[in-house]
Design an enzyme around this catalytic site. Structure first.
Site, PDB file in Angstrom:
ATOM      1  N   ARG A 168       0.820  -1.204   0.000  1.00 20.48           N
ATOM      2  CA  ARG A 168       0.000   0.000   0.000  1.00 20.48           C
ATOM      3  C   ARG A 168       0.863   1.267   0.000  1.00 20.48           C
ATOM      4  O   ARG A 168       0.528   2.258  -0.645  1.00 20.48           O
ATOM      5  CB  ARG A 168      -0.921   0.005   1.219  1.00 20.48           C
ATOM      6  N   ARG A 187     -10.164   2.264  -2.211  1.00 21.64           N
ATOM      7  CA  ARG A 187      -8.931   1.818  -1.543  1.00 21.64           C
ATOM      8  C   ARG A 187      -8.724   2.688  -0.312  1.00 21.64           C
ATOM      9  O   ARG A 187      -9.080   3.874  -0.309  1.00 21.64           O
ATOM     10  CB  ARG A 187      -7.694   1.993  -2.451  1.00 21.64           C
ATOM     11  N   LEU A 228      -6.378   4.807   2.004  1.00 17.86           N
ATOM     12  CA  LEU A 228      -5.110   5.535   1.865  1.00 17.86           C
ATOM     13  C   LEU A 228      -4.396   5.571   3.220  1.00 17.86           C
ATOM     14  O   LEU A 228      -5.026   5.814   4.256  1.00 17.86           O
ATOM     15  CB  LEU A 228      -5.382   6.955   1.361  1.00 17.86           C
ATOM     16  N   HIS A 234     -19.144   9.233   1.856  1.00 17.96           N
ATOM     17  CA  HIS A 234     -19.460   7.883   2.352  1.00 17.96           C
ATOM     18  C   HIS A 234     -20.984   7.706   2.349  1.00 17.96           C
ATOM     19  O   HIS A 234     -21.702   8.596   2.822  1.00 17.96           O
ATOM     20  CB  HIS A 234     -18.897   7.690   3.765  1.00 17.96           C
ATOM     21  N   ASP A 287     -12.868   6.188   7.371  1.00 16.80           N
ATOM     22  CA  ASP A 287     -14.185   6.833   7.525  1.00 16.80           C
ATOM     23  C   ASP A 287     -14.326   7.533   8.880  1.00 16.80           C
ATOM     24  O   ASP A 287     -15.379   7.446   9.529  1.00 16.80           O
ATOM     25  CB  ASP A 287     -15.315   5.791   7.347  1.00 16.80           C
TER      26      ASP A 287
HETATM   27  C1  GAR Z   1     -20.909   6.126  -3.831  1.00 23.97           C
HETATM   28  O1  GAR Z   1     -22.111   5.643  -3.269  1.00 23.97           O
HETATM   29  C2  GAR Z   1     -19.925   6.488  -2.740  1.00 23.97           C
HETATM   30  O2  GAR Z   1     -20.533   7.026  -1.592  1.00 23.97           O
HETATM   31  C3  GAR Z   1     -19.330   5.145  -2.433  1.00 23.97           C
HETATM   32  O3  GAR Z   1     -19.148   4.548  -3.681  1.00 23.97           O
HETATM   33  C4  GAR Z   1     -20.174   5.006  -4.572  1.00 23.97           C
HETATM   34  C5  GAR Z   1     -19.504   5.503  -5.824  1.00 23.97           C
HETATM   35  O4  GAR Z   1     -20.460   5.836  -6.797  1.00 23.97           O
HETATM   36  N1  GAR Z   1     -18.087   5.277  -1.707  1.00 23.97           N
HETATM   37  C6  GAR Z   1     -17.730   4.448  -0.735  1.00 23.97           C
HETATM   38  O5  GAR Z   1     -18.420   3.507  -0.371  1.00 23.97           O
HETATM   39  C7  GAR Z   1     -16.400   4.767  -0.094  1.00 23.97           C
HETATM   40  N2  GAR Z   1     -16.212   3.968   1.064  1.00 23.97           N
HETATM   41  P1  GAR Z   1     -20.049   6.695  -8.051  1.00 23.97           P
HETATM   42  O6  GAR Z   1     -18.816   6.002  -8.660  1.00 23.97           O
HETATM   43  O7  GAR Z   1     -21.238   6.597  -8.965  1.00 23.97           O
HETATM   44  O8  GAR Z   1     -19.750   8.089  -7.626  1.00 23.97           O
END
Ligand code: GAR
Length: 218
Positions: free
Chosen positions: A65, A91, A93, A109, A145
């Site tokens: 990583r 991923r 960071l 999130h 998070d």
């Molecule tokens: C979104 O719902 C975002 O909140 C989530 O991935 C999705 C991406 O959608 N992110 C996470 O879960 C981060 N832990 P998108 O590619 O259509 O923007």
């Protein structure tokens, strides 16, 4: 003008809404680079449609990583990025990356943190049976998070919901609060004090007596 670098892994619908907000002049920034760790991510096409430079940095190409993170830092610094936006970047960071952009990494999130952190926040909330799900925009720190919260939005769970329908409504809400948070950051209106994010110059009077209740109440 704040130079924004956006990291994605998939569809990029949040990326699309940020691009549109920048184009509309609602975010005083410029998207200088979109990076994906997944060469197949549709978000790369969305960025290319607007002639935004893209780069694929695959995590699989790095032994650990730390070296992956360092490559991301190098690429972002080469583009003189001021603000790193994680828009569906799947991923984690490490501390080295965060130290390279202190208080300058922002994530979305799909749950009301600190509940349901990690992957599939919407699915976790749905399975748990919460009545108010939602989404969170927050600064990123060394823990997953966990960093200071900028904006949250609550999304009611309906009695006939499926996880997919709920996730779609949360996503629509994400698009609203993400651009708003980035606009506030780029306008210099966010200040972190004791892990609380103070937003200057916004009128909160309309929030004074507002509740979102998950069942109609007389
Ligand atoms: C979104 O719902 C975002 O909140 C989530 O991935 C999705 C991406 O959608 N992110 C996470 O879960 C981060 N832990 P998108 O590619 O259509 O923007």
């Amino acid at each position: 003008m704040i130079k924004i670098g956006i990291l994605i892994s998939g569809s990029g619908s949040n990326l699309q809404s940020i691009i549109e907000a920048v184009k509309a002049g609602n975010i005083a920034g410029e998207i200088v680079l979109v990076i994906s760790n997944n060469a197949e991510a549709y978000g790369l096409t969305r960025a290319a449609n607007y002639n935004i430079p893209t780069k694929v940095v695959k995590h699989d190409d790095y032994s650990d990583r730390h070296t992956f993170d360092q490559e991301l830092v190098k690429v972002l610094k080469e583009s003189q990025v001021d603000l790193v936006v994680l828009a569906g970047f799947m991923r984690v960071l490490g501390a080295g990356f965060i130290a390279a952009f202190p208080d300058r990494v922002i994530n979305i999130h799909p749950a009301l943190l600190p509940s349901f952190s990690g992957t599939h926040g919407q699915g976790q909330a749905f399975a748990y049976g919460v009545k108010l799900a939602g989404c969170t925009v927050h600064f990123v720190d060394e823990k997953v998070d966990h960093g200071p919260i900028i904006i949250q939005a609550a999304v009611p769970v309906l009695s006939d919901d499926s996880e997919e329908r709920l996730a779609a409504r949360i996503l629509r809400c994400e698009h609203k609060i993400f651009s708003r948070a980035l606009a506030l950051f780029c306008a210099g209106k966010l200040q972190i004090e004791d892990r609380k994010v103070k937003i200057s110059g916004v009128d909160e009077s309309q929030l004074d007596d507002q509740f979102l209740i998950s069942c109609p109440v007389e």
